[in-house]
Design an enzyme around this catalytic site. Structure first.
Site, PDB file in Angstrom:
ATOM      1  N   SER A 237       1.438   7.028   6.248  1.00 47.64           N
ATOM      2  CA  SER A 237       1.407   5.648   6.698  1.00 47.64           C
ATOM      3  C   SER A 237       0.315   4.927   5.923  1.00 47.64           C
ATOM      4  CB  SER A 237       1.085   5.598   8.200  1.00 47.64           C
ATOM      5  OG  SER A 237       0.681   4.295   8.568  1.00 47.64           O
ATOM      6  N   SER A 238       0.555   3.660   5.618  1.00 47.83           N
ATOM      7  CA  SER A 238      -0.483   2.876   4.927  1.00 47.83           C
ATOM      8  C   SER A 238      -1.752   2.861   5.765  1.00 47.83           C
ATOM      9  CB  SER A 238       0.005   1.449   4.696  1.00 47.83           C
ATOM     10  OG  SER A 238       1.237   1.473   4.016  1.00 47.83           O
ATOM     11  N   ARG A 239      -1.588   2.896   7.086  1.00 49.80           N
ATOM     12  CA  ARG A 239      -2.755   2.824   7.973  1.00 49.80           C
ATOM     13  C   ARG A 239      -3.595   4.105   7.952  1.00 49.80           C
ATOM     14  NH1 ARG A 239       1.061  -0.219  11.039  1.00 49.80           N
ATOM     15  NH2 ARG A 239       0.339  -2.327  11.485  1.00 49.80           N
TER      16      ARG A 239
ATOM     17  N   TYR B 216       0.863  -1.176   0.000  1.00 51.19           N
ATOM     18  CA  TYR B 216       0.000   0.000   0.000  1.00 51.19           C
ATOM     19  C   TYR B 216       0.912   1.242   0.000  1.00 51.19           C
ATOM     20  CZ  TYR B 216      -4.287   2.531   0.035  1.00 51.19           C
ATOM     21  OH  TYR B 216      -5.310   3.349  -0.348  1.00 51.19           O
ATOM     22  N   LEU B 217       1.703   1.298  -1.050  1.00 49.31           N
ATOM     23  CA  LEU B 217       2.812   2.250  -1.120  1.00 49.31           C
ATOM     24  C   LEU B 217       2.331   3.702  -1.136  1.00 49.31           C
ATOM     25  CD1 LEU B 217       5.128   0.471  -3.751  1.00 49.31           C
ATOM     26  CD2 LEU B 217       5.118   0.243  -1.248  1.00 49.31           C
ATOM     27  N   HIS B 218       3.141   4.541  -0.517  1.00 45.84           N
ATOM     28  CA  HIS B 218       2.891   5.988  -0.516  1.00 45.84           C
ATOM     29  C   HIS B 218       4.230   6.690  -0.711  1.00 45.84           C
ATOM     30  CE1 HIS B 218       4.468   5.745   3.534  1.00 45.84           C
ATOM     31  NE2 HIS B 218       3.496   4.945   3.895  1.00 45.84           N
TER      32      HIS B 218
ATOM     33  N   HIS C 102       7.336   5.502   1.304  1.00 42.80           N
ATOM     34  CA  HIS C 102       8.053   4.337   0.756  1.00 42.80           C
ATOM     35  C   HIS C 102       8.912   4.736  -0.452  1.00 42.80           C
ATOM     36  CE1 HIS C 102       4.338   2.161   2.411  1.00 42.80           C
ATOM     37  NE2 HIS C 102       5.333   1.615   3.084  1.00 42.80           N
TER      38      HIS C 102
ATOM     39  N   GLY D 158      12.793   3.719   7.238  1.00 43.79           N
ATOM     40  CA  GLY D 158      12.291   5.061   7.521  1.00 43.79           C
ATOM     41  C   GLY D 158      12.461   5.462   8.982  1.00 43.79           C
ATOM     42  N   GLN D 159      12.804   6.716   9.190  1.00 46.70           N
ATOM     43  CA  GLN D 159      12.826   7.271  10.558  1.00 46.70           C
ATOM     44  C   GLN D 159      11.435   7.205  11.182  1.00 46.70           C
ATOM     45  OE1 GLN D 159      14.111  11.430  11.114  1.00 46.70           O
ATOM     46  NE2 GLN D 159      12.942  11.454  13.021  1.00 46.70           N
TER      47      GLN D 159
HETATM   48  P1  AMP Z   1       5.765  -0.353   6.099  1.00 47.33           P
HETATM   49  O1  AMP Z   1       5.268  -0.682   4.728  1.00 47.33           O
HETATM   50  O2  AMP Z   1       4.828   0.508   6.889  1.00 47.33           O
HETATM   51  O3  AMP Z   1       6.264  -1.556   6.846  1.00 47.33           O
HETATM   52  O4  AMP Z   1       7.037   0.569   5.901  1.00 47.33           O
HETATM   53  C1  AMP Z   1       8.114   0.179   5.087  1.00 47.33           C
HETATM   54  C2  AMP Z   1       9.232   1.160   5.259  1.00 47.33           C
HETATM   55  O5  AMP Z   1       8.780   2.472   4.897  1.00 47.33           O
HETATM   56  C3  AMP Z   1       9.724   1.263   6.706  1.00 47.33           C
HETATM   57  O6  AMP Z   1      11.143   1.373   6.701  1.00 47.33           O
HETATM   58  C4  AMP Z   1       9.076   2.521   7.197  1.00 47.33           C
HETATM   59  O7  AMP Z   1       9.786   3.170   8.237  1.00 47.33           O
HETATM   60  C5  AMP Z   1       9.088   3.369   5.941  1.00 47.33           C
HETATM   61  N1  AMP Z   1       8.073   4.431   6.025  1.00 47.33           N
HETATM   62  C6  AMP Z   1       6.768   4.281   6.343  1.00 47.33           C
HETATM   63  N2  AMP Z   1       6.156   5.482   6.388  1.00 47.33           N
HETATM   64  C7  AMP Z   1       7.094   6.416   6.086  1.00 47.33           C
HETATM   65  C8  AMP Z   1       7.091   7.842   5.976  1.00 47.33           C
HETATM   66  N3  AMP Z   1       5.994   8.568   6.193  1.00 47.33           N
HETATM   67  N4  AMP Z   1       8.238   8.454   5.649  1.00 47.33           N
HETATM   68  C9  AMP Z   1       9.381   7.736   5.441  1.00 47.33           C
HETATM   69  N5  AMP Z   1       9.452   6.388   5.541  1.00 47.33           N
HETATM   70  C10 AMP Z   1       8.327   5.738   5.853  1.00 47.33           C
END
Ligand code: AMP
Length: 289
Positions: free
Chosen positions: A184-186, A32-34, A37, A146-147
């Protein structure tokens, strides 16, 4: 861009790139990329020549079945975004192939005790296990986190050191929506009203930054400044507002060295996290969030 759904093909594709002398960059995601990501792919590109991105909703890191089942999944949309971001390989393995009869798990001690480790038992064990497996499959030179998930990123750095993964781990900055909410995907689960209220998290961090600029160093006062703003957004629950050491992720009473101010709060049933890194540079504290 190649899309592969099994380990053998992923290894083969990466093998070709490696044989061509390319440095492999890797961004693990749950899909659920944004733009958050995609910014990690951009960071990765600055350090490598070939971009691999995985999409895997990792069941074992969820401590709430409803959260797992309701996690947004729209893979065609993801493929399109990945293609436009210049990803070379999307690896989207099946649950079955990743976890068939798995008896081995990876636990990082100490760093997992507080923040999300305390409120989501087993979460980081699930994260470290899947990241270890993905590192062994992709064998990247560089991997970007990601931070936004600072505890996760710092745990992965420690894990990579402890387990001797020859991988450079990079932490990339937080990408935010207008109004400051961290992407966030959420966020997909938030109603417009919840989204407006959830911006209070960012305002909380900004209030803490102002307090620090005015000389405040005490954790109690800094977290209180965050809580005041957050309360105004009427969160349904606050999991934590916590000041910890960047290096140990243990709570600190006051800012001395590099620290992390971290927040987790629910809006509706959606749990959101955010944070700020507080660093001392040439005698002055600067905040990155
Ligand atoms: P996820 O798909 O939520 O597991 O995230 C995958 C990667 O994307 C992780 O390293 C997250 O920290 C990073 N990430 C998620 N949201 C953000 C954001 N808003 N900005 C930068 N990195 C993100």
């Amino acid at each position: 861009m190649r899309i592969v759904n099994n380990i053998a093909e992923a290894k083969e594709e990466i093998g070709f790139a490696r044989a061509a002398g390319k440095r492999i960059g890797f961004v693990p995601t749950m899909g659920y990329l944004h733009d958050g990501h995609l910014s990690l792919v951009e960071t990765s590109r600055r350090h490598s020549d070939y971009q691999a991105l995985s999409i895997f909703v990792n069941k074992i890191q969820f401590n709430d079945t409803k959260d797992y089942e309701g996690y947004p999944r729209e893979f065609e949309r993801d493929f399109d975004l990945a293609l436009r971001a210049g990803v070379d390989l999307v690896f989207i393995p099946s649950d079955d192939e990743i976890y068939r009869n798995q008896l081995t798990f990876v636990d990082v001690e100490h760093l997992t005790e507080h923040l999300c480790g305390a409120t989501r038992p087993g979460h980081f064990r699930g994260v470290c296990t899947v990241v270890t497996k993905l590192f062994n499959i992709i064998r990247p030179d560089v991997s970007v986190f990601g931070q936004k998930d600072i505890q996760q990123a710092l745990i992965i750095i420690k894990m990579a050191m402890d387990l001797n993964f020859p991988i450079k781990i990079i932490i990339s900055r937080i990408i935010r929506e207008e109004g400051g909410l961290a992407m966030s995907s959420r966020n997909k689960h938030l109603t417009p009203d919840m989204k407006t209220r959830a911006r209070s998290i960012y305002r909380g961090l900004a209030a803490a930054e102002r307090a620090i600029a005015e000389g405040e160093r005490q954790a109690a006062a800094i977290t209180a400044a965050v809580k005041k703003e957050l309360d105004a957004g009427k969160p349904d629950k606050i999991d934590y507002i916590s000041l910890v050491s960047y290096y140990t992720l243990q709570p600190v009473k006051q800012i001395e060295g590099t620290s992390v101010l971290a927040v987790a709060a629910f809006f509706g049933s959606t749990r959101l996290i955010d944070n700020m890194i507080i660093e001392k540079k040439e005698g002055v504290f600067s905040c990155v969030y």
